[in-house]
Motif scaffolding. Structure first.
Motif, PDB file in Angstrom:
ATOM      1  N   GLY A  44       0.837  -1.083   0.060  1.00 46.90           N
ATOM      2  CA  GLY A  44      -0.033  -0.096  -0.044  1.00 46.90           C
ATOM      3  C   GLY A  44       0.846   1.246   0.030  1.00 46.90           C
ATOM      4  O   GLY A  44       1.999   1.107   0.035  1.00 46.90           O
ATOM      5  N   LEU A  45       0.211   2.420   0.166  1.00 49.97           N
ATOM      6  CA  LEU A  45       0.947   3.682   0.152  1.00 49.97           C
ATOM      7  C   LEU A  45       1.607   3.830   1.471  1.00 49.97           C
ATOM      8  O   LEU A  45       0.878   3.685   2.312  1.00 49.97           O
ATOM      9  N   GLU A  46       2.663   4.314   1.371  1.00 50.48           N
ATOM     10  CA  GLU A  46       3.537   4.743   2.603  1.00 50.48           C
ATOM     11  C   GLU A  46       3.830   6.164   2.586  1.00 50.48           C
ATOM     12  O   GLU A  46       4.604   6.663   1.578  1.00 50.48           O
ATOM     13  N   TRP A  47       3.367   7.194   3.629  1.00 47.74           N
ATOM     14  CA  TRP A  47       3.893   8.474   3.615  1.00 47.74           C
ATOM     15  C   TRP A  47       5.194   8.409   4.089  1.00 47.74           C
ATOM     16  O   TRP A  47       5.599   7.651   5.030  1.00 47.74           O
ATOM     17  N   ILE A  48       6.062   9.415   3.572  1.00 45.52           N
ATOM     18  CA  ILE A  48       7.529   9.180   3.728  1.00 45.52           C
ATOM     19  C   ILE A  48       7.913  10.625   4.340  1.00 45.52           C
ATOM     20  O   ILE A  48       8.995  10.732   5.073  1.00 45.52           O
ATOM     21  N   SER A  49       7.279  11.559   3.812  1.00 40.15           N
ATOM     22  CA  SER A  49       7.754  12.956   4.253  1.00 40.15           C
ATOM     23  C   SER A  49       6.818  14.044   3.908  1.00 40.15           C
ATOM     24  O   SER A  49       5.912  14.082   3.023  1.00 40.15           O
ATOM     25  N   ASN A  58      13.578  25.551   3.747  1.00 37.32           N
ATOM     26  CA  ASN A  58      13.398  24.522   4.675  1.00 37.32           C
ATOM     27  C   ASN A  58      12.632  24.743   5.797  1.00 37.32           C
ATOM     28  O   ASN A  58      13.295  25.052   6.664  1.00 37.32           O
ATOM     29  N   GLY A  59      11.420  24.643   5.353  1.00 32.03           N
ATOM     30  CA  GLY A  59      10.420  24.843   6.415  1.00 32.03           C
ATOM     31  C   GLY A  59      10.250  23.689   7.386  1.00 32.03           C
ATOM     32  O   GLY A  59      11.092  22.920   7.647  1.00 32.03           O
ATOM     33  N   ARG A  60       9.122  23.643   7.955  1.00 28.20           N
ATOM     34  CA  ARG A  60       8.744  22.781   9.135  1.00 28.20           C
ATOM     35  C   ARG A  60       8.694  21.181   8.226  1.00 28.20           C
ATOM     36  O   ARG A  60       7.871  21.126   7.256  1.00 28.20           O
ATOM     37  N   THR A  61       9.516  20.269   8.587  1.00 28.12           N
ATOM     38  CA  THR A  61       9.782  18.965   7.925  1.00 28.12           C
ATOM     39  C   THR A  61       9.200  17.887   8.855  1.00 28.12           C
ATOM     40  O   THR A  61       9.704  17.937  10.376  1.00 28.12           O
ATOM     41  N   THR A  62       8.734  16.869   8.275  1.00 26.15           N
ATOM     42  CA  THR A  62       8.710  15.469   9.329  1.00 26.15           C
ATOM     43  C   THR A  62       8.783  14.265   8.162  1.00 26.15           C
ATOM     44  O   THR A  62       8.813  14.369   7.030  1.00 26.15           O
ATOM     45  N   TYR A  63       9.335  13.236   8.891  1.00 28.41           N
ATOM     46  CA  TYR A  63       9.701  12.051   8.191  1.00 28.41           C
ATOM     47  C   TYR A  63       9.287  10.663   8.745  1.00 28.41           C
ATOM     48  O   TYR A  63       9.247  10.722  10.267  1.00 28.41           O
ATOM     49  N   THR A  72      15.994  13.904   2.590  1.00 31.66           N
ATOM     50  CA  THR A  72      15.768  15.271   3.133  1.00 31.66           C
ATOM     51  C   THR A  72      14.868  15.893   1.871  1.00 31.66           C
ATOM     52  O   THR A  72      15.119  15.753   0.931  1.00 31.66           O
ATOM     53  N   ILE A  73      13.763  16.370   2.764  1.00 28.64           N
ATOM     54  CA  ILE A  73      12.756  17.179   1.835  1.00 28.64           C
ATOM     55  C   ILE A  73      12.994  18.632   1.694  1.00 28.64           C
ATOM     56  O   ILE A  73      13.286  19.076   2.751  1.00 28.64           O
ATOM     57  N   SER A  74      13.070  19.302   0.737  1.00 30.67           N
ATOM     58  CA  SER A  74      13.276  20.832   0.465  1.00 30.67           C
ATOM     59  C   SER A  74      12.293  21.414  -0.400  1.00 30.67           C
ATOM     60  O   SER A  74      11.502  20.596  -1.338  1.00 30.67           O
TER      61      SER A  74
END
Length: 119
Positions: A44-49, A58-63, A72-74
């Motif tokens: 299934g779908l997996e949220w990753i970031s 580079n705002g608020r990030t979650t992983y 790393t998300i940007s």
């Protein structure tokens, strides 16, 4: 019309790196949170970031725990683009990667980009 277009996928060896991009249009990019989600073969779908700009790149990030410390998300706000830098890739990272945005109560998705991690 909201549009999201992912790119940057491909075949990489374990331990390698890839950088995915998601080009967005049709909404005020800096006002909305962007996310990356993946779907591995047969799963299934997996949220990753997830990232919210707060007006900066580079705002608020979650992983997700499965990628924290490796991915790393940007945001490139002037280019209306979300990127996902993926390092230390593992075979279990093999999946189709999608970006999405929640806009006016609806989720919008790109077409996805395939990432294959294999020797």
């Amino acid at each position: 019309e909201v549009q999201l277009v992912e790119s940057g996928g491909g075949l990489v060896q374990p331990g390698g790196s890839l950088r995915l991009s998601c080009a967005a249009s049709g909404f005020t990019f800096s006002d909305y949170a962007m996310a990356w989600v993946r779907q591995a073969p047969g799963k299934g779908l997996e949220w990753i970031s997830h990232i919210r700009s707060d007006g900066v790149s580079n705002g608020r990030t979650t992983y997700a725990a499965s990628v924290k410390g490796r991915f790393t998300i940007s945001l490139l706000i002037n280019k209306r683009t979300t990127t996902l830098q993926m390092n230390s890739l593992k075979p279990e990272d093999t999946a189709v990667y999608y970006c999405n945005v929640l806009y006016n109560g609806d989720y919008y998705w790109g077409q996805g980009t395939q990432v294959t991690v294999s020797s």
